[in-house]
Design a protein around this motif. Structure first.
Motif, PDB file in Angstrom:
ATOM      1  N   GLY A  56       0.826  -1.204   0.000  1.00 59.20           N
ATOM      2  CA  GLY A  56       0.000   0.000   0.000  1.00 59.20           C
ATOM      3  C   GLY A  56       0.862   1.257   0.000  1.00 59.20           C
ATOM      4  O   GLY A  56       0.614   2.196  -0.754  1.00 59.20           O
ATOM      5  N   SER A  95      -2.561  -6.791  -6.468  1.00 62.49           N
ATOM      6  CA  SER A  95      -3.866  -6.147  -6.643  1.00 62.49           C
ATOM      7  C   SER A  95      -4.920  -6.645  -5.649  1.00 62.49           C
ATOM      8  O   SER A  95      -6.031  -6.136  -5.637  1.00 62.49           O
ATOM      9  CB  SER A  95      -4.355  -6.295  -8.084  1.00 62.49           C
ATOM     10  N   HIS A  97      -4.539  -6.295  -2.421  1.00 62.72           N
ATOM     11  CA  HIS A  97      -4.449  -5.475  -1.211  1.00 62.72           C
ATOM     12  C   HIS A  97      -5.316  -4.213  -1.316  1.00 62.72           C
ATOM     13  O   HIS A  97      -5.144  -3.427  -2.248  1.00 62.72           O
ATOM     14  CB  HIS A  97      -2.995  -5.084  -0.943  1.00 62.72           C
ATOM     15  N   PRO A  98      -6.222  -4.010  -0.347  1.00 61.83           N
ATOM     16  CA  PRO A  98      -7.128  -2.855  -0.406  1.00 61.83           C
ATOM     17  C   PRO A  98      -6.391  -1.521  -0.543  1.00 61.83           C
ATOM     18  O   PRO A  98      -6.846  -0.652  -1.286  1.00 61.83           O
ATOM     19  CB  PRO A  98      -7.873  -2.920   0.930  1.00 61.83           C
ATOM     20  N   ARG A 101      -5.364  -0.999  -4.077  1.00 58.32           N
ATOM     21  CA  ARG A 101      -6.526  -0.687  -4.905  1.00 58.32           C
ATOM     22  C   ARG A 101      -6.973   0.758  -4.679  1.00 58.32           C
ATOM     23  O   ARG A 101      -7.313   1.471  -5.611  1.00 58.32           O
ATOM     24  CB  ARG A 101      -7.690  -1.644  -4.627  1.00 58.32           C
ATOM     25  N   GLU A 102      -6.963   1.174  -3.420  1.00 58.64           N
ATOM     26  CA  GLU A 102      -7.377   2.541  -3.089  1.00 58.64           C
ATOM     27  C   GLU A 102      -6.519   3.564  -3.833  1.00 58.64           C
ATOM     28  O   GLU A 102      -7.034   4.503  -4.420  1.00 58.64           O
ATOM     29  CB  GLU A 102      -7.175   2.752  -1.594  1.00 58.64           C
ATOM     30  N   ASP A 123     -12.650  -3.456 -12.458  1.00 56.92           N
ATOM     31  CA  ASP A 123     -13.570  -2.818 -11.506  1.00 56.92           C
ATOM     32  C   ASP A 123     -13.952  -1.413 -11.947  1.00 56.92           C
ATOM     33  O   ASP A 123     -14.347  -0.602 -11.135  1.00 56.92           O
ATOM     34  CB  ASP A 123     -12.889  -2.739 -10.129  1.00 56.92           C
ATOM     35  N   ARG A 174     -11.091 -12.559  -4.575  1.00 55.48           N
ATOM     36  CA  ARG A 174     -10.540 -11.638  -3.584  1.00 55.48           C
ATOM     37  C   ARG A 174     -11.653 -10.862  -2.891  1.00 55.48           C
ATOM     38  O   ARG A 174     -12.724 -10.636  -3.458  1.00 55.48           O
ATOM     39  CB  ARG A 174      -9.510 -10.703  -4.218  1.00 55.48           C
ATOM     40  N   GLU A 175     -11.317 -10.458  -1.671  1.00 54.03           N
ATOM     41  CA  GLU A 175     -12.324  -9.863  -0.805  1.00 54.03           C
ATOM     42  C   GLU A 175     -12.762  -8.491  -1.317  1.00 54.03           C
ATOM     43  O   GLU A 175     -13.907  -8.100  -1.233  1.00 54.03           O
ATOM     44  CB  GLU A 175     -11.706  -9.733   0.587  1.00 54.03           C
ATOM     45  N   HIS A 176     -11.789  -7.734  -1.847  1.00 55.26           N
ATOM     46  CA  HIS A 176     -12.082  -6.352  -2.253  1.00 55.26           C
ATOM     47  C   HIS A 176     -12.133  -6.238  -3.774  1.00 55.26           C
ATOM     48  O   HIS A 176     -11.225  -6.677  -4.462  1.00 55.26           O
ATOM     49  CB  HIS A 176     -11.023  -5.401  -1.698  1.00 55.26           C
ATOM     50  N   SER A 177     -13.189  -5.633  -4.282  1.00 57.09           N
ATOM     51  CA  SER A 177     -13.336  -5.399  -5.715  1.00 57.09           C
ATOM     52  C   SER A 177     -13.112  -6.663  -6.524  1.00 57.09           C
ATOM     53  O   SER A 177     -12.357  -6.667  -7.491  1.00 57.09           O
ATOM     54  CB  SER A 177     -12.353  -4.325  -6.191  1.00 57.09           C
TER      55      SER A 177
END
Ligand code: DC
Length: 212
Positions: A56, A95, A97-98, A101-102, A123, A174-177
């Motif tokens: 991040g 990709s 990791h939140p 992505r943020e 996304d 994956r958990e996010h997006s």
């Protein structure tokens, strides 16, 4: 304004999005190239791609830019380097990791606010630009996608198919997006279709919706 083109690797997004942008006089945005830049930077620094916090921080510190077809990382032309198989693999890891992505989503929003874009990714229609007036979700059979990728890179088809299966599972799980079509996306299966047929279809949709 954005036309969103999402879908799994090898569905033909890049070729279609590039051709569509050219036809409509829009700018093309390759969001995957940005995740690839983070992956390349991580590999070059010998950083741990599974370390969410470090990835991040790294993502937020990078200057990623486009000059036409050229992809620049901290002022350096990395257009070829980010297409190496080891970077393809690492980009799928970073990709998830939140925080990564943020950082990428923020940069992408900054870019697209200033013009008319055909943006390609996983996304765009769900996260980056949920208000996009046209969202297309491209798919193709796993075999066709692997065949296209193997043709592009010269890698062995069986190896590509196996690696693709793993990447798909990661992208979708994956958990996010996670990779999924937006509810208002038009789904288009490109298996057996010529590039022009796909681009024609999306261009008609764009015209029907008064975007051009
Ligand atoms: O489309 P591509 O193969 O260049 O994408 C590289 C990686 O980046 C892929 O593993 C999925 C990820 N990616 C993402 O998570 N979100 C995007 N909008 C684009 C790509």
């Amino acid at each position: 304004m954005v036309i969103a083109i999402d879908g799994p690797a090898g569905a033909g997004k890049s070729t279609v999005a590039r051709a569509l942008a050219e036809r409509l006089g829009f700018t093309y945005l390759d969001s995957g190239a940005m995740y690839r830049c983070v992956a390349l930077a991580a590999l070059e620094r010998g950083a741990d791609t599974s370390d969410a916090e470090a990835m991040g921080r790294l993502a937020a510190s990078l200057a990623i830019g486009f000059d036409g077809e050229r992809v620049e990382l901290d002022g350096r032309d990395v257009s070829a380097a980010i297409r190496e198989p080891r970077v393809t693999e690492a980009s799928s890891l970073v990709s998830v990791h939140p925080a990564v992505r943020e950082a990428m989503v923020a940069s992408q929003r900054q870019l697209i606010v200033a013009g008319r874009y055909v943006a390609e990714g996983r996304d765009i229609g769900t996260v980056v630009s949920p208000d996009a007036p046209l969202k297309v979700f491209l798919t193709a059979s796993a075999e066709e996608r692997a065949r296209r990728r193997a043709e592009q890179t010269g890698e062995d088809l069986t190896a590509v198919l196996a690696a693709q299966r793993e990447r798909d599972a990661r992208d979708e799980g994956r958990e996010h997006s996670a990779l999924r079509a937006a509810e208002d996306a038009v789904e288009l299966d490109t298996t057996g279709l010529a590039l022009d047929e796909v681009v024609d279809r999306i261009e008609s949709l764009a015209r029907e919706r008064g975007l051009v």
